[in-house]
Enzyme design. Structure first.
Site, PDB file in Angstrom:
ATOM      1  N   ARG A 209       0.844  -1.386   0.172  1.00 26.07           N
ATOM      2  CA  ARG A 209       0.018   0.109  -0.045  1.00 26.07           C
ATOM      3  C   ARG A 209       0.971   1.440  -0.092  1.00 26.07           C
ATOM      4  O   ARG A 209       0.467   2.214  -0.687  1.00 26.07           O
ATOM      5  CB  ARG A 209      -1.007  -0.010   1.157  1.00 26.07           C
ATOM      6  CG  ARG A 209      -1.842   1.253   1.164  1.00 26.07           C
ATOM      7  CD  ARG A 209      -2.858   1.270   2.180  1.00 26.07           C
ATOM      8  NE  ARG A 209      -4.172   2.186   2.029  1.00 26.07           N
ATOM      9  CZ  ARG A 209      -3.968   3.482   2.165  1.00 26.07           C
ATOM     10  NH1 ARG A 209      -2.709   4.087   2.473  1.00 26.07           N
ATOM     11  NH2 ARG A 209      -5.054   4.237   1.803  1.00 26.07           N
ATOM     12  N   CYS A 210       1.815   1.259   0.691  1.00 25.19           N
ATOM     13  CA  CYS A 210       2.786   2.423   1.010  1.00 25.19           C
ATOM     14  C   CYS A 210       3.295   2.561  -0.604  1.00 25.19           C
ATOM     15  O   CYS A 210       3.672   3.879  -0.774  1.00 25.19           O
ATOM     16  CB  CYS A 210       4.093   2.284   1.883  1.00 25.19           C
ATOM     17  SG  CYS A 210       3.628   2.432   3.669  1.00 25.19           S
TER      18      CYS A 210
END
Length: 410
Positions: free
Chosen positions: A399-400
Site C-alpha cells: 500500500r505504501c
C-alpha cells in the site's frame, strides 16, 4: 480516467484500474550509514535487487489488469515548456536550502544542461553530490558551504520516493497535496504540484483538498477511503490533528460526496508511523489490524453541519463501529501475526498489515509475512505474494508503494 474526472477513488477495495508507482532509482545509492536517520531510513537497500522486486510488483499489478503509471514519467511530462522547466529547477533548488550563491549557480547550470525531461527529474530525485560540481573558490563559498564542508551532498537524495502513497493522496475525485512530517520528504511533494498544475491530463483538472504550503503536517499513509461516504484518517507520528481539521473542512466544502470521517488516534512512534502500517481494508467486511494498537486506540467521528465540524468520540468495539459506518452486518478484524506477540511485532515491522487491495478480497502482500498471510488465506482472501526483501528495508509495504488514480465503484 472517468469521462469527467481524471481521479476516481471512492474506496480502498474497488477494482483497481490505474495506479502510480515510482521505480527506485539512484537516490537509493546515495544513502550512507552516517546519514540514514536524516533521510528516514534504517538500512540501505541493494538497488539492483530492489528494482527487480519493484518490477515484479508492477508486473503483478499489470497481470491483474491494472494500468501502471510512474511518478518520474508524469513529472517529466509536466515540464511542458522551457519556462515551466526553469521554474521547476529554481523551485527545486530553493526548497533544497542551498544557501551559497556560487553553489546555487553551479547546481542550476548542471540541471539546465540536462536536456531530457525524464533524466532531469531522475537527477533531482537522486540528489547532487558536491563532487559533481566544479570546485568553488573559498572566497565565493557561503557560510553553509564552510560549516558543512564534510557533508558529501549539495542537495540530499529523496530515497523515500518509492513510497508514493505519502506525498499526496487521492480522495474521491480530489487530491490532498500534503505537507509532510520531515523536510527530507516534504520536497517530494513538488512533483505532485507540477503534475496537478501542468500535466496535460491532470493539470488544473483535479480539485485540491489540501495544499503543500500549509504549515501543519499530513501524509497519505494516514488517509484511507473506506467507502463513498466514509473516510478514515490517522492521527499519528506523521499527521497531526490540525491538518486533519483543515483537510476535512476542504473535503466537505468541495462536496466530494463524503458524509463522515473516522479519525484514529494511536501510538506516536516510528513503528506505527502511519495508519496504513497498522490498519488496512481487504474486503467489504474485513480489515487487517496490528493488535498492539487496539488497547490505546481512540476513534472520533467527524461530520460537517452548518459550516462547521462536529466531532464526537466513539465508544465501544471497533469492529461494531466499522460495521455500522460501512453498512455491513459484521466486520472481522484480522490481527497481524495472529495471537503471537513476537510474530505480530516482527510481521508488522515487515509491513504485514500494509496490504494493497486490488479488488474485494484480492490483496497484494509481501511473501515474507507467512503467519499473517496464512491467516488471511484462511479467511478466504486471495493473496498475490511478492518478494520484498530489499524494498521492506525502507519500512513500507504494497500500500505504501502505490497511489491509486482510479478504482471501480463498489
Amino acid at each position: 480516467m472517468t469521462q469527467t474526472h481524471p481521479i476516481h477513488v471512492f474506496s480502498e477495495i474497488g477494482k483497481l484500474k490505474k495506479v502510480m508507482l515510482h521505480r527506485p532509482g539512484k537516490e537509493i545509492e546515495n544513502l550512507m550509514p552516517d546519514y540514514l536517520e536524516r533521510l528516514l531510513f534504517d538500512d540501505i537497500p541493494f538497488l539492483e535487487d530492489a528494482q527487480k522486486e519493484h518490477d515484479a510488483f508492477a508486473q503483478a499489478l499489470r497481470n491483474e489488469g491494472v494500468e501502471v503509471l510512474y511518478l518520474e514519467n508524469l513529472a517529466a511530462e509536466s515540464l511542458t515548456n522551457q519556462e515551466i522547466r526553469e521554474q521547476f529547477i529554481d523551485e527545486y533548488i530553493g526548497e533544497a536550502n542551498v544557501r551559497g550563491r556560487a553553489t546555487k549557480k553551479a547546481i542550476r547550470e548542471l540541471l539546465l544542461n540536462i536536456k531530457d525531461n525524464k533524466e532531469l527529474i531522475e537527477k533531482t530525485m537522486a540528489g547532487i553530490q558536491k563532487s559533481e560540481l566544479p570546485e568553488i573558490p573559498s572566497s565565493e563559498k557561503g557560510l553553509t558551504d564552510l560549516v558543512e564542508s564534510n557533508y558529501p551532498f549539495a542537495i540530499d537524495p529523496m530515497p523515500n520516493l518509492y513510497f508514493t502513497r505519502d506525498p499526496f493522496a487521492t480522495i474521491g475525485n480530489g487530491v490532498s497535496l500534503n505537507h509532510m512530517f520531515s523536510e527530507t520528504r516534504n520536497r517530494e511533494t513538488l512533483y505532485g504540484k507540477y503534475i496537478f498544475t501542468h500535466h496535460p491530463e491532470y493539470g488544473g483538472k483535479v480539485p485540491m483538498v489540501y495544499e503543500r504550503e500549509e504549515t501543519t503536517r499530513i501524509e497519505g499513509g494516514d488517509e484511507l477511503v473506506l467507502s463513498k461516504d466514509v473516510l478514515a484518517v490517522g492521527i499519528s507520528q506523521r499527521t497531526d490533528a490540525a491538518s486533519i481539521e483543515k483537510l476535512l473542512v476542504n473535503i466537505f466544502k468541495q462536496n466530494l460526496g463524503f458524509k463522515k470521517v473516522l479519525a484514529f488516534e494511536f501510538a506516536n512512534n516510528r513503528k506505527f508511523m502511519h495508519l496504513d502500517t497498522v490498519f488496512t481494508m481487504v474486503d467489504y467486511d474485513k480489515f487487517t489490524i496490528h493488535p498492539e494498537i487496539e488497547g490505546d486506540l481512540r476513534v472520533y467521528s467527524v461530520t460537517y453541519e452548518n459550516q462547521d465540524l462536529h466531532i464526537e468520540e466513539e465508544k465501544g468495539d471497533l469492529a461494531d463501529l466499522l460495521a455500522k459506518n460501512l453498512g455491513v452486518e459484521k466486520v472481522e478484524l484480522i490481527r497481524c501475526g495472529g495471537d503471537n506477540l513476537v510474530a505480530a511485532g516482527r510481521e508488522q515491522w515487515n509491513d504485514g498489515s500494509n496490504t494493497l487491495t486490488i479488488a474485494p478480497g484480492v490483496v497484494i502482500v509481501y511473501n515474507r509475512n507467512t503467519i499473517t498471510n496464512a491467516i488471511l488465506e484462511s479467511k478466504g482472501l486471495k493473496l498475490i505474494k511478492i518478494n520484498g526483501s530489499e524494498l521492506v528495508r525502507g519500512r513500507g509495504g504494497p500500500r505504501c508503494m502505490s497511489m491509486p488514480f482510479e478504482r471501480e465503484d463498489l
